[in-house]
Scaffold this motif. Structure first.
Motif, short mmCIF file in Angstrom:
data_model
loop_
_atom_site.label_atom_id
_atom_site.label_comp_id
_atom_site.label_asym_id
_atom_site.label_seq_id
_atom_site.Cartn_x
_atom_site.Cartn_y
_atom_site.Cartn_z
N GLY A 174 15.42 -26.04 -24.35
CA GLY A 174 14.19 -26.82 -24.50
C GLY A 174 14.11 -27.88 -23.43
O GLY A 174 14.95 -27.94 -22.53
N CYS A 175 13.10 -28.73 -23.53
CA CYS A 175 12.88 -29.77 -22.51
C CYS A 175 14.14 -30.60 -22.27
O CYS A 175 14.51 -30.86 -21.14
CB CYS A 175 11.76 -30.70 -22.95
N MET A 176 14.81 -31.01 -23.34
CA MET A 176 15.96 -31.89 -23.18
C MET A 176 17.05 -31.22 -22.34
O MET A 176 17.60 -31.83 -21.43
CB MET A 176 16.53 -32.29 -24.55
N GLU A 177 17.33 -29.99 -22.66
CA GLU A 177 18.39 -29.25 -21.94
C GLU A 177 17.99 -28.99 -20.50
O GLU A 177 18.75 -29.22 -19.56
CB GLU A 177 18.64 -27.93 -22.70
N VAL A 178 16.75 -28.54 -20.32
CA VAL A 178 16.30 -28.14 -18.99
C VAL A 178 16.20 -29.34 -18.03
O VAL A 178 16.56 -29.24 -16.87
CB VAL A 178 14.93 -27.41 -19.10
N THR A 179 15.74 -30.47 -18.56
CA THR A 179 15.51 -31.61 -17.65
C THR A 179 16.77 -32.40 -17.36
O THR A 179 16.82 -33.15 -16.39
CB THR A 179 14.45 -32.57 -18.23
N THR A 180 17.82 -32.24 -18.19
CA THR A 180 18.98 -33.12 -18.02
C THR A 180 20.20 -32.45 -17.41
O THR A 180 21.18 -33.12 -17.13
CB THR A 180 19.41 -33.73 -19.38
N THR A 181 20.15 -31.13 -17.21
CA THR A 181 21.39 -30.46 -16.74
C THR A 181 21.11 -29.46 -15.63
O THR A 181 21.70 -28.38 -15.60
CB THR A 181 22.11 -29.72 -17.89
N ILE A 182 20.24 -29.80 -14.71
CA ILE A 182 19.99 -28.85 -13.63
C ILE A 182 21.20 -28.84 -12.70
O ILE A 182 21.49 -29.81 -12.02
CB ILE A 182 18.70 -29.18 -12.86
N TYR A 183 21.94 -27.74 -12.74
CA TYR A 183 23.19 -27.59 -11.99
C TYR A 183 22.94 -27.85 -10.49
O TYR A 183 21.93 -27.40 -9.97
CB TYR A 183 23.72 -26.17 -12.19
N PRO A 184 23.80 -28.59 -9.80
CA PRO A 184 25.11 -29.11 -10.22
C PRO A 184 25.06 -30.54 -10.77
O PRO A 184 26.06 -31.24 -10.70
CB PRO A 184 25.90 -29.05 -8.92
N TYR A 185 23.94 -30.97 -11.32
CA TYR A 185 23.84 -32.32 -11.85
C TYR A 185 23.83 -32.31 -13.37
O TYR A 185 23.47 -31.31 -13.98
CB TYR A 185 22.58 -33.01 -11.33
N THR A 186 24.19 -33.47 -13.94
CA THR A 186 24.05 -33.63 -15.38
C THR A 186 23.78 -35.09 -15.67
O THR A 186 24.31 -35.97 -14.97
CB THR A 186 25.30 -33.14 -16.15
#
Lengths: 309, 387
Positions: free
Chosen positions: A47-59
């Motif tokens: 969902g939005c939370m997962e997609v916006t906060t963990t775009i590899y290689p960042y978290t």
């Protein structure tokens, strides 16, 4: 730890993520994590939370975090909690860790409800938080079981024979309460001290806990980014989103508007309700208002019964 | 030696391995595995947290969570259960979580059918799981123990599913030689993953979103792990021989050396085929068997070398790939392509939905092969309406 100390704590969720301007996801996560003193492990539904906060290689997460799929944050977390308990018994883990799963309304009300219900019935000790933005926002505003009556979505649009969503949303908070888990609540970012208290109570519960947080969506509800908190407040003042808790079966309404506002005050702030506010659709507003009034009366009765028992 | 069903043999292996977490959901014919293991848990025989989940999707999800948290996690399933896990199978392998799963093979719906064929696990063959098939209860037990060590090898870190034929093996009682508990415990050792969710001092993000810029490399690394698994499977089999004196390769050769006609098949039907071979060999017929044990990673080179001198091969598949050749036949044809002089290969489909295959039917296959009656189309054994 008082409220001021809490908000000044070292951040465990940091900036740089890709959530939209005005999105309450950051507000929710930061405040939830700030209310907890122990180490935390987080599982997130797609969902939005997962997609916006963990775009590899960042978290954006400075706590251990996992995403496995859309419908299974609760069952993934069941496995994590079981692992924690057995590894603690075996002496491989020797500190207290708290567990939080986050899901949007799609991942919670709809596709993830079976896994969540199973986890509640089994009694795994973790806090599940639904950030309820009332439709599938990550995929661009499709109707969910949480979408309110009359709201426009791309899969329940306004047309000649249909006027947006024609059904009332399901009452997930009551469904959670029906599982007789120790702690269930509805909360709002318009009342952060209340949210903090609820997270603390939930985390202290010896068993499953659930908090349903109202989560306006700038993009798909259609409002200016600086209005997120204002709209959250209007949802509470119109009793569209009552903030209450069910602690060991006892209901308590945490805030009762002295002079509840008519639902139009909430509806008129968002593009998704624009057709509902047209003169010829006034009956829909009335229907929604009646539903809100009935739900509120039921809630008052549940609170009353709780006082008696 | 003990008289055990294949299901019970897996439960015994699980008791000896003593995983940290078992998450499972009942489905025929897998159920006796988790029922027996639940007794071990209920009696305090094992220190395992058992999660009685509300679906197989949640069974695999809970295993994923537990394994990412640093626990040794296991489950078991069949048929529709494996199909319901489909989405999570790829997550388990993509997150490189060494979960071990027992599968009692059963046909997929529709029509609904509870009996054995391989359409469930064959449907899952491209999901990044190592797949090992067992002929009988002994092999199921042995393969399951080896699976733990293969999966958790630092250079592999992939999930493994261990198959046995539903009902035929899972419910049939056979003699099984169990290893001593301490030998199994020492053999599998403890699970010490490099990163876990419970290591809160070193927080790691599992399962982040990877787009056009990274996804491809991650998936390529998964294939590299599968290539590595091939040598690890061999190493683990060698180690297992030391403790059990039972030898396992990627496949088993049965009277293959001088065979003119060879059947390639897997699981319990290999046992029936061996009996037919003995009978035909006594009459001077040069027939043999190549029984596949490891289907993923598929040992192409080794199979080509093993089959290069034979003339006629019949591949017996217990599943179909509608609109294409069945899975095992496809792989065998593929393996033979590298040879300059290629044997002829015939595809046979048998046993769907638990349809019995008899010794006579297998003998007929050998006779067809010896007479050089090979075609490019699929033949169906024991199916009405076929000539």
């Amino acid at each position: 730890m008082n409220f001021k100390e809490m908000v000044e704590k070292k951040e465990r969720f940091v900036s740089g993520h890709g959530a939209c301007a005005g999105c309450p996801i950051g507000i929710i996560v930061r405040n939830v994590l700030a209310a907890i003193e122990d180490d935390v492990v987080v599982a997130c539904a797609t969902g939005c939370m997962e997609v916006t906060t963990t775009i590899y290689p960042y978290t954006a997460w400075k706590v251990p975090w996992i995403h496995s799929a859309f419908e299974n944050a609760a069952s993934t977390m069941s496995g994590i909690v079981a692992a924690y308990e057995v590894l603690k018994e075996k002496g491989k883990i020797n500190r207290d860790i708290r567990f939080i799963a986050f899901g949007g309304d799609g991942g919670t009300y709809d596709i993830g409800l079976q896994a969540l219900s199973g986890a509640w019935e089994r009694g795994h000790r973790f806090l599940y938080i639904c950030y309820d933005n009332e439709a599938y926002m990550n995929t661009g505003n499709q109707r969910s079981g949480a979408t309110p009556y009359g709201a426009e979505t791309t899969t329940a649009p306004y047309g000649r024979v249909e006027a947006g969503k024609m059904e009332f949303r399901k009452n997930l908070t009551q469904i959670a309460a029906a599982h007789n888990i120790p702690y269930v609540a509805q909360a709002s970012i318009a009342n952060l001290p209340d949210l903090h208290n609820k997270v603390k109570k939930a985390i202290a519960s010896d068993g499953p806990s659930f908090i349903n947080i109202f989560s306006p969506c700038v993009l798909n509800w259609g409002y200016a980014p600086h209005k997120t908190v204002e709209i959250s407040k209007l949802a509470v003042e119109t009793r569209f989103w009552p903030i209450y808790e069910v602690e060991n079966g006892k209901y308590r309404i945490n805030y009762k508007p002295a002079k509840p506002l008519p639902i139009e005050e909430f509806l008129k702030t968002q593009r998704r309700f624009r057709y509902m506010l047209k003169e010829e659709n006034k009956w829909m507003v009335e229907k929604l208002q009646n539903h809100i009034n009935e739900e509120w009366e039921k809630l008052l009765k549940l609170e009353e019964i709780s006082k008696e028992g | 030696m003990k008289a055990l069903t294949g299901a019970y043999a897996i439960a015994e292996a699980m008791r000896q391995i003593e995983p940290d977490v078992v998450a499972a959901y009942p489905i025929t014919p897998q159920t006796p595995i988790v029922e027996q293991f639940a007794k071990f848990v209920a009696n305090g025989v094992v220190r395992t947290k058992m999660i009685r989940v509300e679906s197989e999707h949640s069974a695999m999800s809970a295993c994923i969570g537990a394994c990412a948290a640093g626990a040794r996690a296991m489950t078991a399933t069949s048929s529709a259960g494996l199909a319901l896990m489909w989405e999570m199978l790829g997550v388990a392998s993509g997150l490189r979580l060494p979960i071990v799963m027992a599968v009692a093979n059963r046909a997929l719906s529709a029509p609904i059918n509870i009996h054995c064929d391989h359409s469930d696990s064959m449907g899952a063959r491209d999901h990044g799981w190592i797949q090992i098939y067992s002929e009988n209860a002994q092999e199921a037990y042995d393969n399951f123990i080896m699976a733990v060590k293969i999966a958790e090898h630092r250079d592999v870190m992939l999930p493994v599913m261990v198959m046995q034929d539903g009902f035929i093996t899972s419910h049939g009682v056979q003699n099984v030689t169990l290893l001593e508990d301490n030998i199994v415990g020492d053999f599998v050792g403890s699970y010490e993953p490099p990163y876990t969710l419970l290591d809160t001092k070193n927080p790691v993000t599992f399962g982040s979103i990877q787009l056009q810029d990274f996804y491809f490399e991650t998936k390529r690394q998964q294939e590299h792990a599968m290539e590595t698994a091939k040598s690890v499977i061999k190493e683990v089999a060698d180690e297992f021989w030391h403790v059990s004196k039972r030898r396992y390769g990627y496949f088993e050769r049965y009277k293959l050396e001088d065979a003119e006609a060879v059947i390639v098949t897997m699981s319990s039907t290999a046992g029936t085929t061996k009996a037919v071979i003995d009978r035909m060999r006594a009459r001077g017929k040069k027939v043999g068997l190549l029984k596949i044990r490891v289907f993923r990673p598929f040992p192409y080179k080794e199979i080509a070398a093993a089959l290069k001198d034979t003339s006629y091969i019949g591949v017996l598949d217990r599943s179909m790939s509608y609109g294409a050749y069945p899975p095992l036949y496809t792989e065998i044809r593929n393996a033979l392509y590298s040879l300059t002089s290629r044997p002829k290969v015939q595809s046979y489909v048998f046993g769907l939905g638990g349809r019995e295959i008899t010794e006579n039917e297998i003998e007929n296959v050998f006779n067809e092969l010896l007479e050089g009656e090979l075609t490019e189309s699929m033949k169906y054994i024991g199916c009405r309406g076929e000539e």
